[in-house]
Design a protein around this motif. Structure first.
Motif, mmCIF file in Angstrom:
data_model
loop_
_atom_site.group_PDB
_atom_site.id
_atom_site.type_symbol
_atom_site.label_atom_id
_atom_site.label_comp_id
_atom_site.label_asym_id
_atom_site.label_seq_id
_atom_site.Cartn_x
_atom_site.Cartn_y
_atom_site.Cartn_z
ATOM 1 N N ARG A 1 6.374 20.333 -4.724
ATOM 2 C CA ARG A 1 6.067 20.673 -3.331
ATOM 3 C C ARG A 1 4.898 19.844 -2.800
ATOM 4 N N ARG A 2 3.824 19.769 -3.553
ATOM 5 C CA ARG A 2 2.658 19.012 -3.099
ATOM 6 C C ARG A 2 2.973 17.515 -3.064
ATOM 7 N N PHE A 3 3.771 17.036 -4.023
ATOM 8 C CA PHE A 3 4.174 15.633 -3.973
ATOM 9 C C PHE A 3 4.964 15.346 -2.703
ATOM 10 N N LEU A 4 5.878 16.240 -2.348
ATOM 11 C CA LEU A 4 6.666 16.041 -1.128
ATOM 12 C C LEU A 4 5.790 16.074 0.115
ATOM 13 N N ILE A 5 4.768 16.892 0.125
ATOM 14 C CA ILE A 5 3.830 16.911 1.250
ATOM 15 C C ILE A 5 3.121 15.567 1.358
ATOM 16 N N LEU A 6 2.662 15.045 0.232
ATOM 17 C CA LEU A 6 2.008 13.733 0.239
ATOM 18 C C LEU A 6 2.980 12.640 0.660
ATOM 19 N N PHE A 7 4.224 12.730 0.200
ATOM 20 C CA PHE A 7 5.235 11.749 0.591
ATOM 21 C C PHE A 7 5.480 11.795 2.098
ATOM 22 N N LEU A 8 5.650 12.986 2.646
ATOM 23 C CA LEU A 8 5.868 13.118 4.092
ATOM 24 C C LEU A 8 4.659 12.639 4.887
ATOM 25 N N ALA A 9 3.477 12.877 4.357
ATOM 26 C CA ALA A 9 2.267 12.407 5.031
ATOM 27 C C ALA A 9 2.255 10.886 5.133
ATOM 28 N N SER A 10 2.814 10.214 4.151
ATOM 29 C CA SER A 10 2.831 8.748 4.179
ATOM 30 C C SER A 10 3.802 8.208 5.230
ATOM 31 N N LEU B 1 0.819 -1.212 0.000
ATOM 32 C CA LEU B 1 0.000 0.000 0.000
ATOM 33 C C LEU B 1 0.855 1.265 0.000
ATOM 34 N N PHE B 2 1.979 1.236 0.707
ATOM 35 C CA PHE B 2 2.879 2.388 0.741
ATOM 36 C C PHE B 2 3.431 2.682 -0.656
ATOM 37 N N ILE B 3 3.926 1.642 -1.318
ATOM 38 C CA ILE B 3 4.465 1.818 -2.671
ATOM 39 C C ILE B 3 3.371 2.290 -3.622
ATOM 40 N N LEU B 4 2.190 1.694 -3.519
ATOM 41 C CA LEU B 4 1.071 2.106 -4.364
ATOM 42 C C LEU B 4 0.701 3.568 -4.105
ATOM 43 N N PHE B 5 0.691 3.970 -2.838
ATOM 44 C CA PHE B 5 0.379 5.359 -2.500
ATOM 45 C C PHE B 5 1.383 6.326 -3.120
ATOM 46 N N ILE B 6 2.667 6.014 -3.007
ATOM 47 C CA ILE B 6 3.703 6.895 -3.545
ATOM 48 C C ILE B 6 3.600 6.986 -5.074
ATOM 49 N N VAL B 7 3.399 5.856 -5.727
ATOM 50 C CA VAL B 7 3.264 5.857 -7.196
ATOM 51 C C VAL B 7 2.025 6.652 -7.612
ATOM 52 N N MET B 8 0.911 6.411 -6.916
ATOM 53 C CA MET B 8 -0.317 7.132 -7.249
ATOM 54 C C MET B 8 -0.176 8.622 -6.961
ATOM 55 N N ALA B 9 0.538 8.975 -5.909
ATOM 56 C CA ALA B 9 0.771 10.390 -5.604
ATOM 57 C C ALA B 9 1.560 11.042 -6.738
ATOM 58 N N GLY B 10 2.573 10.355 -7.221
ATOM 59 C CA GLY B 10 3.355 10.886 -8.329
ATOM 60 C C GLY B 10 2.522 11.070 -9.585
ATOM 61 N N VAL B 11 1.752 10.067 -9.931
ATOM 62 C CA VAL B 11 0.902 10.142 -11.126
ATOM 63 C C VAL B 11 -0.152 11.232 -10.953
ATOM 64 N N PHE B 12 -0.774 11.269 -9.781
ATOM 65 C CA PHE B 12 -1.817 12.245 -9.517
ATOM 66 C C PHE B 12 -1.264 13.673 -9.584
ATOM 67 N N CYS B 13 -0.109 13.900 -8.961
ATOM 68 C CA CYS B 13 0.511 15.227 -8.996
ATOM 69 C C CYS B 13 0.911 15.609 -10.418
ATOM 70 N N TRP B 14 1.355 14.643 -11.195
ATOM 71 C CA TRP B 14 1.734 14.901 -12.591
ATOM 72 C C TRP B 14 0.501 15.299 -13.409
#
Length: 93
Positions: free
Chosen positions: A66-75, A46-59
């Motif tokens: 900046r927002r990707f890093l916020i999502l990454f730190l939140a995880s 789930l962690f890996i899926l979240f990070i990949v989805m965060a990257g795709v979503f932010c893209w």
């Protein structure tokens, strides 16, 4: 995509809390390690899926690094994905 990302964020947060609140104490205090292996594997996926989805979503949304890093730190923080869902994802339509 947004619904799947929000669901992943919530499930990742729940699995993180289960590791710290249930399976780690079982592993170290009661010497029952099997739940930690199962929940830990699910959390890792789930962690890996979240990070990949965060990257795709932010893209896709052109949110930027900046927002990707916020999502990454939140995880990485307990309850962080719940905060990210409420603050950034709930109204991202």
């Amino acid at each position: 995509m947004l619904k799947a990302f929000r669901l992943t964020a919530i499930l990742e947060g729940i699995s993180y809390l289960l590791i710290f609140g249930l399976t780690m104490p079982l592993k170290y205090w009661a010497e029952i390690g099997e739940p930690n292996k199962i929940v830990g594997m699910a959390h890792g996926i789930l962690f890996i899926l979240f990070i990949v989805m965060a990257g795709v979503f932010c893209w896709e949304r052109k949110w930027g690094l900046r927002r990707f890093l916020i999502l990454f730190l939140a995880s990485l923080l307990p309850f962080g994905t719940f905060y990210a869902d409420k603050k950034y994802l709930r109204n991202a339509n």
